[in-house]
Design a protein around this motif. Sequence first.
Motif, mmCIF file in Angstrom:
data_model
loop_
_atom_site.group_PDB
_atom_site.id
_atom_site.type_symbol
_atom_site.label_atom_id
_atom_site.label_comp_id
_atom_site.label_asym_id
_atom_site.label_seq_id
_atom_site.Cartn_x
_atom_site.Cartn_y
_atom_site.Cartn_z
ATOM 1 N N ALA A 337 0.838 -1.223 0.000
ATOM 2 C CA ALA A 337 0.000 0.000 0.000
ATOM 3 C C ALA A 337 0.861 1.256 0.000
ATOM 4 O O ALA A 337 0.573 2.222 -0.717
ATOM 5 C CB ALA A 337 -0.928 -0.003 1.217
ATOM 6 N N ILE A 338 1.931 1.236 0.803
ATOM 7 C CA ILE A 338 2.831 2.402 0.883
ATOM 8 C C ILE A 338 3.364 2.720 -0.517
ATOM 9 O O ILE A 338 3.311 3.861 -0.983
ATOM 10 C CB ILE A 338 3.995 2.096 1.863
ATOM 11 C CG1 ILE A 338 3.482 2.094 3.307
ATOM 12 C CG2 ILE A 338 5.144 3.095 1.680
ATOM 13 C CD1 ILE A 338 4.484 1.543 4.327
ATOM 14 N N ALA A 339 3.882 1.694 -1.199
ATOM 15 C CA ALA A 339 4.481 1.906 -2.523
ATOM 16 C C ALA A 339 3.417 2.307 -3.547
ATOM 17 O O ALA A 339 3.613 3.212 -4.363
ATOM 18 C CB ALA A 339 5.193 0.635 -2.968
ATOM 19 N N ARG A 340 2.257 1.658 -3.499
ATOM 20 C CA ARG A 340 1.226 1.873 -4.511
ATOM 21 C C ARG A 340 0.551 3.246 -4.359
ATOM 22 O O ARG A 340 -0.119 3.705 -5.291
ATOM 23 C CB ARG A 340 0.200 0.721 -4.446
ATOM 24 C CG ARG A 340 -0.894 0.725 -5.504
ATOM 25 C CD ARG A 340 -0.365 0.735 -6.939
ATOM 26 N NE ARG A 340 0.470 -0.412 -7.297
ATOM 27 C CZ ARG A 340 0.043 -1.602 -7.691
ATOM 28 N NH1 ARG A 340 -1.240 -1.828 -7.793
ATOM 29 N NH2 ARG A 340 0.901 -2.570 -8.007
ATOM 30 N N THR A 341 0.745 3.888 -3.218
ATOM 31 C CA THR A 341 0.152 5.221 -3.055
ATOM 32 C C THR A 341 0.660 6.172 -4.135
ATOM 33 O O THR A 341 -0.064 7.080 -4.566
ATOM 34 C CB THR A 341 0.430 5.773 -1.638
ATOM 35 O OG1 THR A 341 -0.015 4.794 -0.703
ATOM 36 C CG2 THR A 341 -0.336 7.052 -1.379
ATOM 37 N N ALA A 342 1.896 5.949 -4.605
ATOM 38 C CA ALA A 342 2.415 6.770 -5.720
ATOM 39 C C ALA A 342 1.476 6.651 -6.914
ATOM 40 O O ALA A 342 1.071 7.650 -7.515
ATOM 41 C CB ALA A 342 3.818 6.303 -6.095
ATOM 42 N N GLY A 343 1.121 5.415 -7.272
ATOM 43 C CA GLY A 343 0.256 5.177 -8.427
ATOM 44 C C GLY A 343 -1.180 5.612 -8.172
ATOM 45 O O GLY A 343 -1.789 6.285 -9.004
ATOM 46 N N TRP A 344 -1.703 5.250 -7.003
ATOM 47 C CA TRP A 344 -3.108 5.609 -6.705
ATOM 48 C C TRP A 344 -3.323 7.112 -6.828
ATOM 49 O O TRP A 344 -4.291 7.566 -7.461
ATOM 50 C CB TRP A 344 -3.481 5.197 -5.274
ATOM 51 C CG TRP A 344 -3.653 3.731 -5.024
ATOM 52 C CD1 TRP A 344 -4.013 2.768 -5.925
ATOM 53 C CD2 TRP A 344 -3.495 3.071 -3.754
ATOM 54 N NE1 TRP A 344 -4.083 1.546 -5.293
ATOM 55 C CE2 TRP A 344 -3.771 1.704 -3.977
ATOM 56 C CE3 TRP A 344 -3.149 3.479 -2.476
ATOM 57 C CZ2 TRP A 344 -3.718 0.753 -2.947
ATOM 58 C CZ3 TRP A 344 -3.093 2.542 -1.449
ATOM 59 C CH2 TRP A 344 -3.376 1.201 -1.697
ATOM 60 N N THR A 345 -2.429 7.886 -6.196
ATOM 61 C CA THR A 345 -2.629 9.340 -6.192
ATOM 62 C C THR A 345 -2.470 9.903 -7.609
ATOM 63 O O THR A 345 -3.206 10.819 -7.996
ATOM 64 C CB THR A 345 -1.659 10.027 -5.205
ATOM 65 O OG1 THR A 345 -0.332 9.538 -5.449
ATOM 66 C CG2 THR A 345 -2.043 9.765 -3.764
ATOM 67 N N ALA A 346 -1.524 9.347 -8.381
ATOM 68 C CA ALA A 346 -1.347 9.828 -9.762
ATOM 69 C C ALA A 346 -2.599 9.510 -10.589
ATOM 70 O O ALA A 346 -3.047 10.325 -11.399
ATOM 71 C CB ALA A 346 -0.108 9.195 -10.385
ATOM 72 N N HIS A 347 -3.195 8.335 -10.372
ATOM 73 C CA HIS A 347 -4.426 7.978 -11.100
ATOM 74 C C HIS A 347 -5.585 8.889 -10.691
ATOM 75 O O HIS A 347 -6.420 9.254 -11.523
ATOM 76 C CB HIS A 347 -4.798 6.514 -10.848
ATOM 77 C CG HIS A 347 -4.071 5.559 -11.738
ATOM 78 N ND1 HIS A 347 -4.544 5.175 -12.978
ATOM 79 C CD2 HIS A 347 -2.893 4.927 -11.587
ATOM 80 C CE1 HIS A 347 -3.686 4.335 -13.537
ATOM 81 N NE2 HIS A 347 -2.675 4.174 -12.715
ATOM 82 N N VAL A 348 -5.640 9.222 -9.423
ATOM 83 C CA VAL A 348 -6.705 10.114 -8.947
ATOM 84 C C VAL A 348 -6.595 11.462 -9.668
ATOM 85 O O VAL A 348 -7.589 12.005 -10.178
ATOM 86 C CB VAL A 348 -6.609 10.285 -7.406
ATOM 87 C CG1 VAL A 348 -7.401 11.498 -6.932
ATOM 88 C CG2 VAL A 348 -7.112 9.028 -6.705
#
Length: 379
Positions: A337-348
């Motif tokens: 989750a920590i690492a994927r927050t980079a992707g999640w926030t960019a997708h948002v």
Amino acid sequence: MTTPATSVAPKGLEGVVAANTRLSDVRGETGELIYAGYNINELAGKVSYEEVVHLLHHGHLPNQQELARLKARLACERDLPQGVIEIIQRLPKDTPPMHAIRTGVSALGCFDPECDDDSQDAQRHKAMRLIASIPIITAYFHCHRNNRPLLAPDPTLGEAANFLYLIDGEKPSAEKESTMDMCYVLHADHGMNASTFSARVTIATLSDMYSAITTAIGTLKGPLHGGANEGVIKMLKEIGTLDKVDAYVAECIAQKKKIMGIGHRVYKTLDPRAPHLKRMAQILSAQLGDPTWIQMSERIAEIMLKEKHLNANVDFYSATVYYSIGIPTDLFTPVFAIARTAGWTAHVLEQLADNRLIRPQSVYTGPLGLKVVPISQRP
Ligand SMILES: CC(C)(COP(=O)(O)OP(=O)(O)OC[C@H]1O[C@@H](n2cnc3c(N)ncnc32)[C@H](O)[C@@H]1OP(=O)(O)O)[C@@H](O)C(=O)NCCC(=O)NCCS
């Protein structure tokens, strides 16, 4: 007049294309993963997690000044509001960490005056704040449950090193830091995976970024998604020794029981992240002088490929990597989750830049024309 839907997309939306994205591409047939133009094999080992954050959020790899600015920004977003710390400290100590993180992120939104500010600047601040804060929420919950003091984040450390410092209470070796950093790079984004899709659905209603990331964390938690890496360690412990692998896997296949860390919805060949993690797992196991788990893993992967034509995915070897560097098993999915927050926030942010409500339909399969029977006469 809208006509009722009569045909339904494939179960699990398999093959359905839900968005355009410039962030990452998962090429299932060839087993390739691209981040904003770069093949993951080109990035892995050459760039840091912070460089990938910059790539996903700005579309290019940073120069030295840009990287220094990003790192400084993340470092100064690490201080959690006291109210969030207090909420973390009031959670029952046996709360599964993914529940604690989901709660912590949701609480963070309550303490952020920019939570509902939809200006571009505020959205960018929130993205950085989330990337910087989720590791701190995770580490603080971990220390709270172990009755350990909550250390102040160290602004001289990068994202991976600071997280390890907070959970271990000491600065990591350069090797441990680079292992963790590489894991972050490999997990940073992955096309329209389930948690990213859920984040995009939430933000597409013009809800707020904290709600979108809370949604994503809840989605990642499941054992068919990010929770699989914990399942791998549980399985390896259950099997115990290399000589028991064949019988265990045969039994699972016979019972149609899923082996965690094997198979993928999109990759029809190798998950390109797996060989990097496998190599790290091999090196770490050799250093620890205990090849049992990597040998068991390799044997499981070999049987599953031969018997079911299924390959190991990202979770299969990351489990051994995390275990070997001393990450507690129930923090494996939080690390994802920590690492994927980079992707999640960019997708948002990408969804917001060209938004339309995501609202599919369903085919109604229930009865029609029923009449209300008075409650006293219902069976
Ligand atoms: C990733 C996953 C959810 C993809 O699911 P999917 O595309 O919906 O595929 P299905 O679950 O429909 O599986 C298709 C077939 O492969 C089999 N299969 C898929 N993954 C399997 C696994 N890990 N172990 C054993 N069999 C598996 C299914 O039993 C099914 O076989 P059948 O056609 O004989 O019934 C699935 O492979 C899985 O559950 N893997 C384990 C969990 C995991 O590692 N998740 C992390 C993904 S990165």
